[in-house]
Scaffold this motif. Structure first.
Motif, short mmCIF file in Angstrom:
data_model
loop_
_atom_site.label_atom_id
_atom_site.label_comp_id
_atom_site.label_asym_id
_atom_site.label_seq_id
_atom_site.Cartn_x
_atom_site.Cartn_y
_atom_site.Cartn_z
N TYR A 392 15.30 -2.92 -1.37
CA TYR A 392 14.07 -2.51 -2.04
C TYR A 392 14.26 -1.18 -2.75
N ARG A 393 15.15 -0.33 -2.25
CA ARG A 393 15.41 0.93 -2.97
C ARG A 393 16.19 0.69 -4.26
N LEU A 831 10.62 -1.14 8.27
CA LEU A 831 9.37 -1.76 7.81
C LEU A 831 8.29 -0.70 7.56
N LEU A 832 8.22 0.30 8.43
CA LEU A 832 7.24 1.37 8.24
C LEU A 832 7.49 2.11 6.93
N GLU A 833 8.77 2.37 6.64
CA GLU A 833 9.09 3.04 5.38
C GLU A 833 8.68 2.19 4.19
N ILE A 834 8.94 0.89 4.28
CA ILE A 834 8.57 0.00 3.17
C ILE A 834 7.05 -0.02 2.99
N VAL A 835 6.31 -0.08 4.10
CA VAL A 835 4.84 -0.10 4.02
C VAL A 835 4.32 1.18 3.41
N VAL A 836 4.85 2.32 3.80
CA VAL A 836 4.38 3.61 3.26
C VAL A 836 4.65 3.69 1.77
N VAL A 837 5.87 3.35 1.35
CA VAL A 837 6.21 3.41 -0.08
C VAL A 837 5.36 2.43 -0.87
N VAL A 841 2.71 3.36 -3.94
CA VAL A 841 2.80 2.73 -5.27
C VAL A 841 1.51 2.00 -5.60
N ALA A 842 0.95 1.27 -4.63
CA ALA A 842 -0.29 0.52 -4.88
C ALA A 842 -1.44 1.47 -5.16
#
Length: 871
Positions: A392-393, A831-837, A841-842
């Motif tokens: 994802y990065r 997963l927490l990092e993905i949710v925060v990013v 963005v949203a």
């Protein structure tokens, strides 16, 4: 230089760890023996000659008595001597052989006196403790009192020297016995595993004959069966007998056919269920085939690991024997030949498995068999959560890169405005981009080396505890790329007035510089070896180069353009120009130092010449260390030739004479009556070329071709006509890869020499300034490809003698204790990092949509009133 002990730990197979040479124990025992010998030699220098003679005579008499006792015990005439308390017997070493009396000096000498008796090491003489312990407390007390009085100088000289001799002899004998024990341990395990591999191969061949796979005979009909032929060859090989090489013609192929004919079955059944039975039999044959493949792969991997086992132990014994020879020169060579197997037998077993696999499953293609049989799984290259985080990065980086490319380059060009390349701080971003690109290319190289078992950790002598995995390198590169693209985009947008100036535009390149410095220094534990290597590279020829230092020097020659931009960045910060705005730049108030003599005619040429000069000095130092003219002086000439291309472009004034001739359409030499600026010029068509330009171009072509030939023949070990212009042993699976790289290197070598030419040199073959970033990236890519094949060749052959042992163990995952096995981030954190990013963005996207819709609504509301006023 990393100690061999760390290399040994890095390459150990976990389940075999207890069977390897105990290198640290041998070093410790040798160190204690050296300390005892030095203490004894110090006493010899201080003792009177008469005392030394008395001690020598007493040792002679003891030696004779011990020899007589050994003879009597061996004949049974003398029982073992009881201990003082009668509770046990003192064990006499029957294998003891006293040295000749010629070893004992009769006068004062500085040389070490050899041993006369070597007591056997038992449980009472632990390897890392005192070699000899007394059998009762009274003797221990006496020994302690003796050592204290000796330290205070109160002991008698004669017993003190006798004790020193005995202690030195005991420790020396202890090292010899420990060495023998380690050699026997390794030899026994190696023989056991080779027998096990051969037995597994026999079972495999037998199972292949009963698995429903028919044997298809060759044209020359083999008399004996497959099982018998292979078994006989391996038994002969294990017993050291010479046998005919097991080649492709001596092995039958497996043809996947049915053992029973379908025509013999019931016709009705053939019509109704024939297809189903045929499908089931095919599936069964496929399962049997996969089972055989897995079995061969497992045996092959074991043979390769055993080969690595032999290499590491062989290297360890060679190194410890050399340490012993340096420590005790009077005993030099006593361990010569007493070393474990160097792994040739295991390598032969692995080669046989390659031939079998290629004939059975790859139609005789040995390279395809090598690519399939050496499994790549289980080496920690990728883990699920790390792959998700990296994925994802990478997606974020791709979007930002497209944004930068479109908005800052193509979008502005379409509008006729200055793109990002025309901004005053662009060289800062370009130089840091060069460092970032090399970080990515280094990750690619490490991944390829790891995948194809090229042991770069061993070759570069890295500390295995501080080695990053490919996935770690890519994660770091992704994070750095995100920061780079964000800073670049924000700088351009702020400087173009497309966003509020809450932060000055020059703050973004300044922040990027600080971030880059941080990444180059921290974590210090990981970066410290790199900076030490750079210091040693720059100090050439005062530092003897290792293989890694020469590699770093070669990489420096590909980073000339990067170094030029980094020098520009240093001047940009030191002059204070980073504090000024783009308006000041347009007025010509900044970057005045770029036109100064010291920058244009001194600093930039030195940057171009420095990497070549470093490699030139390294080659000369290698010649000084080894005394070999070839390849060291020939390699030095290659860099001298490249330096001449740069020097001619910098310091020769004739390059300014290059001019275009509009009217002439002939080829001629200008006469002596012409102006001085036109003397020595050649007119070709519409162009007037100075003779210097022709000479410079010839020098440029010669340097490029010389470097290309050196790459292929010397650095890569290719170009051998007897091997289809490749090499004898290749580690990459496809020949087409080698041919493609050879052709690409021919073109890219010319690009490399172009990077050595200083800017604004006047060369008619100089690249335009706007292609600097492209040429920089292409050259770094070429160096990466070069490094892949350079290390492959160094792994296969000790080309320049950097190692004492020519063979190198393959790179396997062996559960060594370094960063390859650090605990990775657990799934919920990723997963927490993905949710925060994603939430950030949203939120930004929703806010942008609301603002845009509001602005559109206000515009629509104001449009009717404006239309009414116009009416």
């Amino acid at each position: 230089m990393v100690e061999f002990g760390l290399k040994l730990e890095d390459n150990k197979v976990d389940e075999w760890s207890s069977q390897y040479i105990d290198y640290e124990k041998l070093k410790a025992v040798l160190k204690r023996a050296k300390a005892s010998a030095e203490y004894r030699d110090g006493l010899l220098k201080r003792m009177p000659p008469g005392v030394v003679v008395e001690v020598v005579q007493e040792r002679r008499s003891r030696s004779s008595s011990l020899a007589l006792s050994d003879n009597l015990v061996s004949k049974g005439d003398l029982p073992p001597t009881p201990t003082s308390k009668g509770k046990g017997m003192v064990k006499i070493n029957k294998d003891y052989k006293p040295l000749s009396m010629g070893h004992y000096p009769l006068e004062v000498t500085d040389k070490q006196m050899s041993s006369s008796s070597f007591p056997e090491a038992t449980d009472a003489t632990p390897l890392l403790g005192e070699p000899i312990k007394e059998v009762n407390s009274w003797s221990n007390l006496h020994h302690t009192v003796f050592k204290v009085t000796s330290y205070l100088g109160l002991a008698d000289d004669r017993p003190l020297l006798l004790q020193a001799y005995g202690d030195a002899d005991d420790k020396l004998n202890l090292f010899k016995q420990t060495y023998e024990q380690e050699v026997n341990k390794v030899k026994d395990f190696y023989e056991k595993k080779t027998n096990e591999i051969s037995q597994r191969m026999e079972v495999l061949v037998e199972s292949a004959g009963t698995s429903g796979l028919n044997i298809k005979k060759q044209k020359h009909h083999i008399k004996s069966g497959l099982v018998e032929s292979i078994t006989q060859r391996f038994e002969s090989m294990l017993h050291g007998n010479s046998v005919r090489t097991l080649n492709e013609s001596s092995l039958p192929d497996l043809d996947f056919q049915f053992s029973a004919s379908l025509d013999d079955e019931d016709p009705g059944r053939k019509l109704e269920g024939g297809e189903t039975d045929k499908k089931k039999k095919k599936e069964e044959l496929a399962r049997n085939s996969d089972s055989i493949k897995r079995a061969i792969t497992d045996i092959y991997r074991t043979a390769k690991l055993l080969h690595n086992f032999s290499i590491m132990n062989y290297t360890g014994f060679v190194k410890i024997a050399k340490k012993f020879d340096k420590t005790f020169p009077e005993h030099k060579g006593i361990f010569k030949g007493n070393i474990c197997d160097d792994g040739k037998q295991a390598e032969v077993l692995a080669s046989k498995m390659e031939i079998i696999y290629s004939n059975w499953f790859c139609e005789g293609d040995i390279r395809e068999a090598q690519a399939q049989i050496l499994t790549k799984k289980g080496d920690g290259l990728l883990t699920d959560w790390s792959q998700l985080r990296l994925g994802y990065r990478l997606g974020m980086c791709s979007i930002l890169a497209m944004w930068v490319a479109w908005d800052c380059v193509w979008g502005q060009i379409s509008k006729g405005e200055v793109s990002i390349g025309g901004r005053s701080a662009f060289p800062v971003f370009r130089g840091i981009f060069g460092l970032l690109a090399w970080h990515w290319f280094w990750g690619m190289a490490v991944y390829v080396w790891t995948r194809y078992r090229i042991n770069y950790i061993y070759l570069f002598e890295f500390d295995p505890r501080n080695v990053d995995t490919p996935i770690d390198i890519f994660n770091d590169a992704v994070d750095e790329t995100l920061v780079f693209l964000i800073c670049m985009l924000m700088y351009y947008k702020a400087d173009a007035g497309d966003m509020p100036l809450w932060i000055p535009p020059r703050a973004y390149p300044s922040f990027l510089i600080l971030y880059t410095i941080k990444c180059l220094i921290f974590p210090w534990k990981m970066r410290r070896p790199l900076w030490i290597a750079i210091k040693q590279v720059v100090m050439a020829p005062f530092i003897s180069p290792t293989f890694f230092l020469t590699y770093v020097g070669d990489v420096f020659t590909s980073m000339v353009k990067v170094f030029q931009d980094l020098l520009w960045t240093v001047c940009f910060v030191a002059s204070g120009d980073f504090l000024l705005s783009e308006v000041d730049h347009q007025k010509g108030h900044i970057h005045a130092w770029t036109e100064q003599f010291w920058y244009k005619n001194i600093a930039i040429p030195l940057i171009c010449l420095m990497p070549l000069w470093i490699r030139f000095n390294q080659c000369l130092r290698r010649y000084l260390d080894t005394g070999k003219r070839m390849p060291n002086l020939a390699n030095a000439f290659k860099y001298a030739l490249s330096q001449s291309v740069t020097l001619f472009g910098v310091f020769h004034p004739l390059y300014l004479m290059h001019s275009r001739h509009e009217d002439s359409h002939t080829v001629s030499l200008t006469s002596d009556d012409d102006d001085d600026e036109q003397k020595g010029a050649i007119v070709i068509g519409n162009y007037r070329l100075n003779l210097f330009q022709l000479f410079w171009m010839g020098l440029f072509v010669s340097s490029s071709l010389y470097s290309f030939c050196w790459d292929v023949y010397m650095d890569w070990g290719l170009g051998r006509r007897e091997y289809d212009f490749l090499g004898p042993r290749l580690m990459f699976p496809r020949k087409s890869q080698y041919y493609t790289v050879i052709c690409a290197d021919l073109v890219l070598r010319f690009m490399w020499v172009l990077t050595l030419i200083p800017p604004q040199s006047g060369a008619n073959f100089e690249l335009p300034a706007y292609l600097t970033a492209i040429s920089m990236t292409v050259e770094l890519f070429r160096r990466t490809i070069w490094s892949l094949f350079r290390l492959e060749h160094e792994h296969r052959q000790n080309t320049e003698g950097f190692r004492r042992v020519n063979v190198v163990p393959l790179h396997f995952n062996t559960n060594h204790k370094h960063k390859y096995h650090q605990t990775t981030r657990v799934g919920w954190k990723v997963l927490l990092e993905i949710v925060v990013v994603t939430s950030i963005v949203a939120t930004i996207s929703a806010f942008s949509v609301i603002v845009a819709q509001r602005a559109t609504h206000q515009l629509q509301m104001s449009s009717p009133s404006s239309h009414a006023r116009d009416l």
